[in-house]
Every structure is written in structure tokens, then in C-alpha cells.
Scaffold this motif. Structure first.
Motif, PDB file in Angstrom:
ATOM      1  N   GLN A   1     -12.424   6.281  -4.364  1.00  0.00           N
ATOM      2  CA  GLN A   1     -11.539   5.967  -3.241  1.00  0.00           C
ATOM      3  C   GLN A   1     -11.412   4.458  -3.063  1.00  0.00           C
ATOM      4  O   GLN A   1     -10.312   3.944  -2.794  1.00  0.00           O
ATOM      5  CB  GLN A   1     -12.056   6.616  -1.965  1.00  0.00           C
ATOM      6  N   LYS A   2     -12.509   3.750  -3.224  1.00  0.00           N
ATOM      7  CA  LYS A   2     -12.484   2.283  -3.120  1.00  0.00           C
ATOM      8  C   LYS A   2     -11.604   1.696  -4.221  1.00  0.00           C
ATOM      9  O   LYS A   2     -10.814   0.767  -3.976  1.00  0.00           O
ATOM     10  CB  LYS A   2     -13.906   1.744  -3.217  1.00  0.00           C
TER      11      LYS A   2
ATOM     12  N   SER B   1      -7.956   2.244  -3.309  1.00  0.00           N
ATOM     13  CA  SER B   1      -7.561   1.360  -2.206  1.00  0.00           C
ATOM     14  C   SER B   1      -7.346  -0.067  -2.697  1.00  0.00           C
ATOM     15  O   SER B   1      -6.389  -0.735  -2.296  1.00  0.00           O
ATOM     16  CB  SER B   1      -8.637   1.391  -1.117  1.00  0.00           C
ATOM     17  N   GLU B   2      -8.231  -0.524  -3.566  1.00  0.00           N
ATOM     18  CA  GLU B   2      -8.095  -1.878  -4.110  1.00  0.00           C
ATOM     19  C   GLU B   2      -6.834  -2.025  -4.950  1.00  0.00           C
ATOM     20  O   GLU B   2      -6.327  -3.135  -5.137  1.00  0.00           O
ATOM     21  CB  GLU B   2      -9.326  -2.218  -4.948  1.00  0.00           C
TER      22      GLU B   2
ATOM     23  N   MET C   1       0.840  -1.204   0.000  1.00  0.00           N
ATOM     24  CA  MET C   1       0.000   0.000   0.000  1.00  0.00           C
ATOM     25  C   MET C   1       0.875   1.255   0.000  1.00  0.00           C
ATOM     26  O   MET C   1       1.765   1.400   0.842  1.00  0.00           O
ATOM     27  CB  MET C   1      -0.912   0.011   1.233  1.00  0.00           C
TER      28      MET C   1
ATOM     29  N   GLN D   1      -3.474   4.613  -0.777  1.00  0.00           N
ATOM     30  CA  GLN D   1      -4.227   5.206   0.333  1.00  0.00           C
ATOM     31  C   GLN D   1      -4.513   6.679   0.038  1.00  0.00           C
ATOM     32  O   GLN D   1      -3.639   7.425  -0.406  1.00  0.00           O
ATOM     33  CB  GLN D   1      -3.434   5.101   1.637  1.00  0.00           C
ATOM     34  N   THR D   2      -5.740   7.105   0.268  1.00  0.00           N
ATOM     35  CA  THR D   2      -6.136   8.500   0.081  1.00  0.00           C
ATOM     36  C   THR D   2      -6.819   8.999   1.353  1.00  0.00           C
ATOM     37  O   THR D   2      -7.208   8.214   2.216  1.00  0.00           O
ATOM     38  CB  THR D   2      -7.096   8.661  -1.104  1.00  0.00           C
TER      39      THR D   2
END
Length: 372
Positions: free
Chosen positions: A304-305, A308-309, A1, A313-314
Motif C-alpha cells: 500500500q505504501k 501511494s508513493e 493521485m 490511492q487504495t
């Protein structure tokens, strides 16, 4: 990440110096308003180009103590008005309320996210005493126009510099672009402590003298209290840490600018609204220190999802505008459409002085591949 902000590695760059500074404070046996605070206050005043820096507990207190100081000097009274942007972190507005004053909200410009100087005069009344521009996300407000308005109406200008450490306008540094300024040294700031911390900067000798007392129970001399003050003192250890990190602030800001320029040049997705153009970055190079890199996108949660996937990271700065917060229930029925749009669409991409180039490139690749 890919972390939004890798605080661990940001500070590990200074590990040996920070440990030595801690040992120095520990061995001194003096932990409140000692030599470390005095040294940092002198260094930061010099950096900002002002006569006075007063270390306080946090950024909210810095702004509140400036306003309380003006009240003690007779320039403001309870119920007087302070103009603030409607698009800001709530601390800017809380400071006005905590000082017994009335916040008056002004909408931002959608292309800068900063207070629209062209709307300020419409909000000035006989009770207006100050304008509090917030250099949000690290970008300087139009201080030339704001100072001209303040001069015409005999108002004070109080900068909120919590996100703009080191931003410059020609030969002047933020913190020296108005009558006084409040800084936060929260760990995530461009100049961040390893805990809470803040400072006031000003060239006003009388105001500085009052704030020095106000931060310390209203006292210049122990057990003699001139004012109903607060306990809001920059910690010795945090001051020692800040002195170390101040030396790298300009270089860290340079690294942030390089990432911002890369994002702006390489992100090309019609679903994404960038914070400015590459030409704007070049034309205003030093007036933006990129505390965050905010973009706007519809259906933000889906975006955002997706990031992340894909290992990115936001953070959302900020999901709820101040006038819709329960803390200001009396404002909840009001409409500030630009602020509401910004708060509904804004999302911040990773940016920090320790980001690797391959991480920056990967973020661009993933953002460009996003589609509904």
C-alpha cells in the motif's frame, strides 16, 4: 493521485439534475415520506423485479427491520439463529444482534470471498431460522445452492445487497433472489445517495406491511403504534437523487466490469492474488458488479505504501474480521483461518465509472512493477 473512488466527479455528472431534484423537493414543502420516496420505491421495486421496496434510513436498518419483521410475524423469536458469513463488513452481523438474534458464522471460499454454501448445513440447528448471504464486493453468492438448503430446512433467505446493486442471476436481479433483501445507498455504493439511505425489497406482502410500519415508529396511522418500531425513513431529498442515479446504474456497472476485466487481463505479478480469472468474468458477466476490485498480497502495508508513493490511492476492505472486533469480545478467541487470511491480505484497487483509461493502465503498470 489516482483516487480510489472519485465521488465528486461521479456525482457532478448529474449536477443539473440533482439541483433540479433538490429544488423540486424544496418547493414541495414535504420532506418526510412524500412523493419522491414513493416514486423511488416504485422505480427500484421495478428494477429489482419485486412487488415491494420500502425506503429506510440505511443498510444496517434494512437488514435489522427485515429480521424484526419476521419476529412480529411469529417466524422468529429472540435467541433464534441466523447464519452469516464470517468474512463480511460487520453491519451484516450487527443487524442480527440488534434484532435480538444469534449470528452463526460460516467461513468463505478463498476463491470467491463469499460464504461457503458447502459448510452451511453443518451449522444448522433447531434454532436456525434464516441464512443471510452477503454479496460481498459486488459478487453474487451461490443462491441456487443456498435457496435449496433453505427450502429443505424451512429457513428464510435474507440477501445483504449493500454492495451488489444491479447484479443479476439469469433473468433475476439481486434483491429478488431470496425472501427479502437489504440495500445500502451509502455514497460509495454502486447506487449511492449523497448521504445515508437504504431499502428493503421483498415479494412478501405481509412482511412488507410490517416493515412499512416498523420504519415509522411502528405506525401505519399517525399516533397509533402497532409495534415498538424505529425512526428509519429514507429521506425525500436522497430518494429524489437516487431516482436520477438509478437510470445510469446499469451503464455504471458496465464500466466497472470493463475496468475489472482490464485489471484481470493485464495484472501479471506472482505476488498478487487476483479476485478471479478472465474466464470467470466472461462466464459470470452479470453476476458481479465490482463494487470494489479486491486483490490479496503478503506484506500489505509495504504494498500500500508503494502504491501511494506512486500516486495510487487504495483502501483496505476490511482490516479486522468481525470475530476479532472488540464489539464481539466473546468471539475473539475463535479461529476462522480463511477469514483471517483474507482480512490480513486484502486491498482494493481504484475502480469507478469515472476512471480514465490511462489511469487504469497506469495502475496495472505500477502493480506489475511491484517487487519485494
Amino acid at each position: 493521485m489516482i483516487q480510489f473512488l472519485d465521488l465528486k466527479n461521479i456525482n457532478l455528472r448529474h449536477k443539473n439534475s440533482l439541483l433540479n431534484a433538490f429544488a423540486e423537493v424544496l418547493n414541495s414543502g414535504w420532506f418526510i415520506l412524500g412523493e419522491s420516496v414513493k416514486r423511488f420505491e416504485k422505480e427500484f421495486a421495478h428494477y429489482c423485479g419485486v412487488r415491494h421496496c420500502i425506503g429506510v434510513a440505511n443498510g444496517l436498518d434494512a437488514l435489522t427491520l427485515i429480521l424484526e419483521g419476521y419476529k412480529q410475524l411469529g417466524f422468529m423469536n429472540n435467541g433464534d439463529e441466523v447464519i452469516v458469513p464470517s468474512n463480511t463488513y460487520i453491519a451484516s452481523i450487527l443487524a442480527v444482534s440488534k434484532a435480538g438474534l444469534k449470528p452463526v458464522l460460516v467461513e468463505p471460499k478463498i476463491n470467491t470471498y463469499l460464504i461457503d454454501e458447502n459448510q452451511i448445513e453443518d451449522k444448522i440447528t433447531s434454532r436456525t431460522k434464516a441464512i443471510l448471504p452477503v454479496h460481498l464486493y459486488g459478487r453474487l453468492c451461490n443462491m441456487e445452492a443456498i435457496n435449496a438448503i433453505a427450502k429443505e430446512h424451512q429457513l428464510r433467505v435474507i440477501e445483504d445487497c449493500a454492495q451488489s446493486h444491479g447484479a443479476r442471476l439469469d433473468e433475476l436481479t439481486c434483491g429478488n433472489l431470496g425472501d427479502a433483501a437489504g440495500f445500502s445507498f451509502y455514497p460509495g455504493k454502486n447506487l449511492g445517495a449523497l448521504g445515508d439511505g437504504g431499502a428493503v425489497t421483498t415479494n412478501n406482502d405481509e412482511l412488507a406491511e410490517v416493515i412499512i410500519a416498523l420504519r415509522n415508529y411502528g405506525s401505519h396511522k399517525k399516533y397509533e403504534n402497532l409495534y415498538q418500531g424505529a425512526n428509519s425513513r429514507l429521506d425525500e431529498i436522497q430518494a429524489a437523487f437516487l431516482s436520477i442515479k438509478l437510470k445510469d446504474l446499469d451503464n455504471d456497472n458496465r464500466l466497472r466490469r470493463s475496468i475489472a476485466e482490464y485489471y484481470t487481463d493485464r495484472i501479471q505479478n506472482e505476488l498478487i492474488a487476483l479476485p478471479c480469472s478472465k474466464q470467470t468474468i466472461i462466464a459470470n458477466l452479470y453476476s458481479h458488479v465490482w463494487h470494489i476490485y479486491p486483490i490479496r498480497v503478503k506484506q500489505r502495508e509495504m504494498f500500500q505504501k508503494y502504491l501511494s508513493e506512486n500516486g495510487i490511492q487504495t483502501v483496505i476492505h476490511y482490516p479486522i474480521p468481525p470475530h476479532k472486533q472488540p464489539a464481539y469480545a466473546e468471539w475473539n478467541s475463535l479461529s476462522y483461518p480463511l477469514s483471517e487470511q483474507i482480512h490480513e491480505e486484502i486491498i482494493s484497487l481504484p475502480i469507478s465509472p469515472v476512471m480514465k483509461q490511462e489511469e487504469v493502465e497506469y495502475v496495472c503498470k505500477v502493480v506489475n512493477s511491484y517487487k519485494l
